[in-house]
Write a protein that holds these residues in place. Structure first.
Motif, PDB file in Angstrom:
ATOM      1  N   HIS A 167       0.773  -1.186  -0.043  1.00 21.99           N
ATOM      2  CA  HIS A 167      -0.071   0.126  -0.001  1.00 21.99           C
ATOM      3  C   HIS A 167       0.956   1.222  -0.151  1.00 21.99           C
ATOM      4  O   HIS A 167       1.647   1.394   0.887  1.00 21.99           O
ATOM      5  CB  HIS A 167      -0.717   0.099   1.163  1.00 21.99           C
ATOM      6  N   LEU A 168       0.863   2.140  -0.951  1.00 20.58           N
ATOM      7  CA  LEU A 168       1.740   3.166  -1.261  1.00 20.58           C
ATOM      8  C   LEU A 168       0.726   4.218  -1.601  1.00 20.58           C
ATOM      9  O   LEU A 168      -0.246   4.200  -2.161  1.00 20.58           O
ATOM     10  CB  LEU A 168       2.705   3.152  -2.195  1.00 20.58           C
ATOM     11  N   THR A 169       1.198   5.411  -1.456  1.00 23.58           N
ATOM     12  CA  THR A 169       0.589   6.736  -1.951  1.00 23.58           C
ATOM     13  C   THR A 169       1.672   7.482  -2.778  1.00 23.58           C
ATOM     14  O   THR A 169       2.787   7.456  -2.600  1.00 23.58           O
ATOM     15  CB  THR A 169      -0.081   7.679  -0.840  1.00 23.58           C
ATOM     16  N   THR A 170       1.028   8.365  -3.918  1.00 21.44           N
ATOM     17  CA  THR A 170       1.759   9.277  -4.543  1.00 21.44           C
ATOM     18  C   THR A 170       1.010  10.578  -4.297  1.00 21.44           C
ATOM     19  O   THR A 170       0.144  10.711  -3.306  1.00 21.44           O
ATOM     20  CB  THR A 170       1.898   8.942  -5.985  1.00 21.44           C
ATOM     21  N   GLU A 171       1.521  11.654  -4.982  1.00 18.91           N
ATOM     22  CA  GLU A 171       0.847  13.091  -4.685  1.00 18.91           C
ATOM     23  C   GLU A 171      -0.842  12.793  -4.817  1.00 18.91           C
ATOM     24  O   GLU A 171      -1.490  13.420  -4.237  1.00 18.91           O
ATOM     25  CB  GLU A 171       1.136  14.022  -5.569  1.00 18.91           C
ATOM     26  N   ARG A 172      -1.289  12.135  -5.934  1.00 17.85           N
ATOM     27  CA  ARG A 172      -2.733  12.152  -6.446  1.00 17.85           C
ATOM     28  C   ARG A 172      -3.199  10.773  -6.158  1.00 17.85           C
ATOM     29  O   ARG A 172      -4.388  10.812  -6.307  1.00 17.85           O
ATOM     30  CB  ARG A 172      -2.913  12.580  -7.896  1.00 17.85           C
ATOM     31  N   LEU A 173      -2.303   9.794  -6.025  1.00 18.58           N
ATOM     32  CA  LEU A 173      -2.915   8.329  -6.224  1.00 18.58           C
ATOM     33  C   LEU A 173      -2.580   7.578  -4.868  1.00 18.58           C
ATOM     34  O   LEU A 173      -1.665   7.715  -4.252  1.00 18.58           O
ATOM     35  CB  LEU A 173      -2.116   7.297  -7.198  1.00 18.58           C
ATOM     36  N   ARG A 174      -3.480   6.242  -4.747  1.00 21.46           N
ATOM     37  CA  ARG A 174      -3.350   5.477  -3.670  1.00 21.46           C
ATOM     38  C   ARG A 174      -3.200   4.152  -4.669  1.00 21.46           C
ATOM     39  O   ARG A 174      -3.714   3.789  -5.601  1.00 21.46           O
ATOM     40  CB  ARG A 174      -4.625   5.390  -2.995  1.00 21.46           C
ATOM     41  N   LEU A 175      -1.876   3.573  -4.204  1.00 18.10           N
ATOM     42  CA  LEU A 175      -1.882   2.397  -4.875  1.00 18.10           C
ATOM     43  C   LEU A 175      -1.801   1.033  -3.961  1.00 18.10           C
ATOM     44  O   LEU A 175      -1.088   1.074  -2.901  1.00 18.10           O
ATOM     45  CB  LEU A 175      -0.097   2.349  -5.518  1.00 18.10           C
ATOM     46  N   ASP A 176      -2.590   0.036  -4.180  1.00 18.23           N
ATOM     47  CA  ASP A 176      -2.976  -0.964  -3.366  1.00 18.23           C
ATOM     48  C   ASP A 176      -2.496  -2.463  -4.278  1.00 18.23           C
ATOM     49  O   ASP A 176      -2.904  -2.417  -5.506  1.00 18.23           O
ATOM     50  CB  ASP A 176      -4.194  -1.140  -2.870  1.00 18.23           C
ATOM     51  N   VAL A 177      -2.301  -3.461  -3.496  1.00 18.87           N
ATOM     52  CA  VAL A 177      -2.234  -4.877  -3.878  1.00 18.87           C
ATOM     53  C   VAL A 177      -3.849  -5.028  -4.436  1.00 18.87           C
ATOM     54  O   VAL A 177      -4.819  -4.808  -3.741  1.00 18.87           O
ATOM     55  CB  VAL A 177      -1.717  -5.831  -3.125  1.00 18.87           C
ATOM     56  N   PRO A 178      -4.074  -5.668  -5.503  1.00 14.47           N
ATOM     57  CA  PRO A 178      -5.279  -5.904  -6.361  1.00 14.47           C
ATOM     58  C   PRO A 178      -5.963  -6.888  -5.629  1.00 14.47           C
ATOM     59  O   PRO A 178      -5.377  -7.773  -4.885  1.00 14.47           O
ATOM     60  CB  PRO A 178      -4.986  -6.151  -7.795  1.00 14.47           C
ATOM     61  N   THR A 179      -7.051  -7.103  -5.281  1.00 17.91           N
ATOM     62  CA  THR A 179      -8.136  -8.063  -4.803  1.00 17.91           C
ATOM     63  C   THR A 179      -9.021  -8.453  -5.770  1.00 17.91           C
ATOM     64  O   THR A 179      -9.145  -7.712  -6.760  1.00 17.91           O
ATOM     65  CB  THR A 179      -8.693  -7.622  -3.342  1.00 17.91           C
ATOM     66  N   THR A 180      -9.757  -9.758  -5.670  1.00 20.95           N
ATOM     67  CA  THR A 180     -10.763 -10.111  -6.715  1.00 20.95           C
ATOM     68  C   THR A 180     -11.782  -9.095  -6.498  1.00 20.95           C
ATOM     69  O   THR A 180     -12.758  -9.174  -7.881  1.00 20.95           O
ATOM     70  CB  THR A 180     -11.283 -11.487  -6.017  1.00 20.95           C
ATOM     71  N   ASP A 181     -11.955  -8.302  -5.519  1.00 15.64           N
ATOM     72  CA  ASP A 181     -13.262  -7.296  -5.633  1.00 15.64           C
ATOM     73  C   ASP A 181     -13.018  -6.110  -6.836  1.00 15.64           C
ATOM     74  O   ASP A 181     -13.627  -5.517  -7.333  1.00 15.64           O
ATOM     75  CB  ASP A 181     -13.220  -6.636  -4.395  1.00 15.64           C
ATOM     76  N   ASP A 182     -11.518  -6.180  -7.096  1.00 10.90           N
ATOM     77  CA  ASP A 182     -11.012  -5.298  -8.315  1.00 10.90           C
ATOM     78  C   ASP A 182     -11.590  -5.662  -9.620  1.00 10.90           C
ATOM     79  O   ASP A 182     -11.366  -4.981 -10.537  1.00 10.90           O
ATOM     80  CB  ASP A 182      -9.694  -4.934  -8.046  1.00 10.90           C
ATOM     81  N   LEU A 183     -11.680  -6.912  -9.631  1.00 12.01           N
ATOM     82  CA  LEU A 183     -11.947  -7.483 -11.087  1.00 12.01           C
ATOM     83  C   LEU A 183     -12.905  -6.907 -11.980  1.00 12.01           C
ATOM     84  O   LEU A 183     -12.463  -6.599 -13.200  1.00 12.01           O
ATOM     85  CB  LEU A 183     -12.356  -9.208 -10.940  1.00 12.01           C
ATOM     86  N   PRO A 184     -13.966  -6.499 -11.550  1.00 11.38           N
ATOM     87  CA  PRO A 184     -14.892  -5.974 -12.570  1.00 11.38           C
ATOM     88  C   PRO A 184     -14.202  -4.400 -13.160  1.00 11.38           C
ATOM     89  O   PRO A 184     -14.473  -4.382 -14.154  1.00 11.38           O
ATOM     90  CB  PRO A 184     -16.338  -5.598 -11.875  1.00 11.38           C
ATOM     91  N   GLU A 185     -13.756  -3.663 -12.311  1.00 13.46           N
ATOM     92  CA  GLU A 185     -13.312  -2.299 -12.659  1.00 13.46           C
ATOM     93  C   GLU A 185     -12.044  -2.672 -13.525  1.00 13.46           C
ATOM     94  O   GLU A 185     -11.932  -1.748 -14.522  1.00 13.46           O
ATOM     95  CB  GLU A 185     -13.030  -1.820 -11.374  1.00 13.46           C
ATOM     96  N   LEU A 186     -11.166  -3.746 -13.282  1.00 12.20           N
ATOM     97  CA  LEU A 186     -10.258  -3.795 -14.074  1.00 12.20           C
ATOM     98  C   LEU A 186     -10.477  -4.266 -15.398  1.00 12.20           C
ATOM     99  O   LEU A 186      -9.953  -4.062 -16.372  1.00 12.20           O
ATOM    100  CB  LEU A 186      -9.123  -5.023 -13.503  1.00 12.20           C
ATOM    101  N   PHE A 187     -11.493  -5.187 -15.468  1.00  9.70           N
ATOM    102  CA  PHE A 187     -12.185  -5.672 -16.761  1.00  9.70           C
ATOM    103  C   PHE A 187     -12.711  -4.622 -17.544  1.00  9.70           C
ATOM    104  O   PHE A 187     -12.453  -4.475 -18.762  1.00  9.70           O
ATOM    105  CB  PHE A 187     -13.182  -6.584 -16.528  1.00  9.70           C
ATOM    106  N   ALA A 188     -13.346  -3.476 -16.907  1.00 10.20           N
ATOM    107  CA  ALA A 188     -13.933  -2.274 -17.706  1.00 10.20           C
ATOM    108  C   ALA A 188     -12.822  -1.732 -18.309  1.00 10.20           C
ATOM    109  O   ALA A 188     -12.836  -1.121 -19.357  1.00 10.20           O
ATOM    110  CB  ALA A 188     -14.723  -1.331 -16.590  1.00 10.20           C
ATOM    111  N   ILE A 189     -11.669  -1.525 -17.645  1.00 10.45           N
ATOM    112  CA  ILE A 189     -10.522  -0.697 -18.210  1.00 10.45           C
ATOM    113  C   ILE A 189      -9.953  -1.873 -19.639  1.00 10.45           C
ATOM    114  O   ILE A 189      -9.836  -1.293 -20.484  1.00 10.45           O
ATOM    115  CB  ILE A 189      -9.369  -0.518 -17.068  1.00 10.45           C
ATOM    116  N   TYR A 190      -9.827  -3.147 -18.933  1.00 11.90           N
ATOM    117  CA  TYR A 190      -8.922  -3.732 -19.930  1.00 11.90           C
ATOM    118  C   TYR A 190      -9.863  -4.170 -21.168  1.00 11.90           C
ATOM    119  O   TYR A 190      -9.564  -4.623 -22.368  1.00 11.90           O
ATOM    120  CB  TYR A 190      -8.237  -5.111 -19.531  1.00 11.90           C
TER     121      TYR A 190
END
Length: 183
Positions: free
Chosen positions: A6-29
């Motif tokens: 779990h890291l942060t940048t100036e504008r973003l939060r970066l997290d290890v992905p979980t299965t809950d992220d699958l629908p949103e990742l699919f929307a992008i991909y």
């Protein structure tokens, strides 16, 4: 030691992905606007994205580093991914963001922590593959300070005129480059 999960940048939060992220990742991909430079790689099934997410999960479990999902501070919506995926003798730096976020510098901002984290886990080259006509991705690797190591035909690409560029965070020996090109 920094928690790389779990890291942060100036504008973003970066997290290890979980299965809950699958629908949103699919929307992008699955969005054709995200694949204008290599349309045949666009995901057409949720299972494709699920296999990718499984590989990321294994990287985090087995190596201790892999791609993160990216979110804006204060918003739980996944807007992309970024990170280094382990390969046999190198890291593959990858990033893909929702079309609505393109041109905002988010890939560059999010990739910086990946470049910093990779050598703390395993000291091997960080490599970015891209197609020559993907000017936005070229700008990202240039801003990150990666240098061009190879330019040549993109073997296996349905477009026979496609040119593959290989950038790295250090000079690659001929045998390293040959190994990278085989993978």
């Amino acid at each position: 030691m920094t928690d790389l999960r779990h890291l942060t940048t100036e504008r973003l939060r970066l997290d290890v992905p979980t299965t809950d992220d699958l629908p949103e990742l699919f929307a992008i991909y699955s969005d054709p606007r995200v694949w204008t430079h290599f349309p045949s790689l666009r995901h057409t099934t949720l299972e494709q994205t699920g296999r990718m997410l499984d590989a990321w999960t294994l990287a985090w479990r087995d190596v201790g580093l892999g791609p993160w999902v990216a979110r804006r501070h204060g918003d739980d919506a996944v807007i992309g991914h970024v990170g280094c995926s382990p390969r046999a003798q190198w890291w593959n730096l990858g990033y893909r963001f929702a079309a609505e976020t393109h041109g905002q510098g988010l890939a560059t901002e999010a990739a910086r922590p990946a470049l910093e984290a990779a050598p703390t886990v395993r000291e091997v080259p960080v490599v970015a593959y891209l197609l020559e006509h993907n000017h936005a991705s070229r700008r990202v690797v240039d801003k990150l300070g990666l240098t061009l190591q190879h330019r040549g035909p993109d073997a296996g690409n349905p477009d026979p005129a496609a040119v593959r560029l290989v950038y790295a965070d250090r000079e690659l020996a001929a045998d390293q480059l040959a190994g990278i090109m085989r993978e």
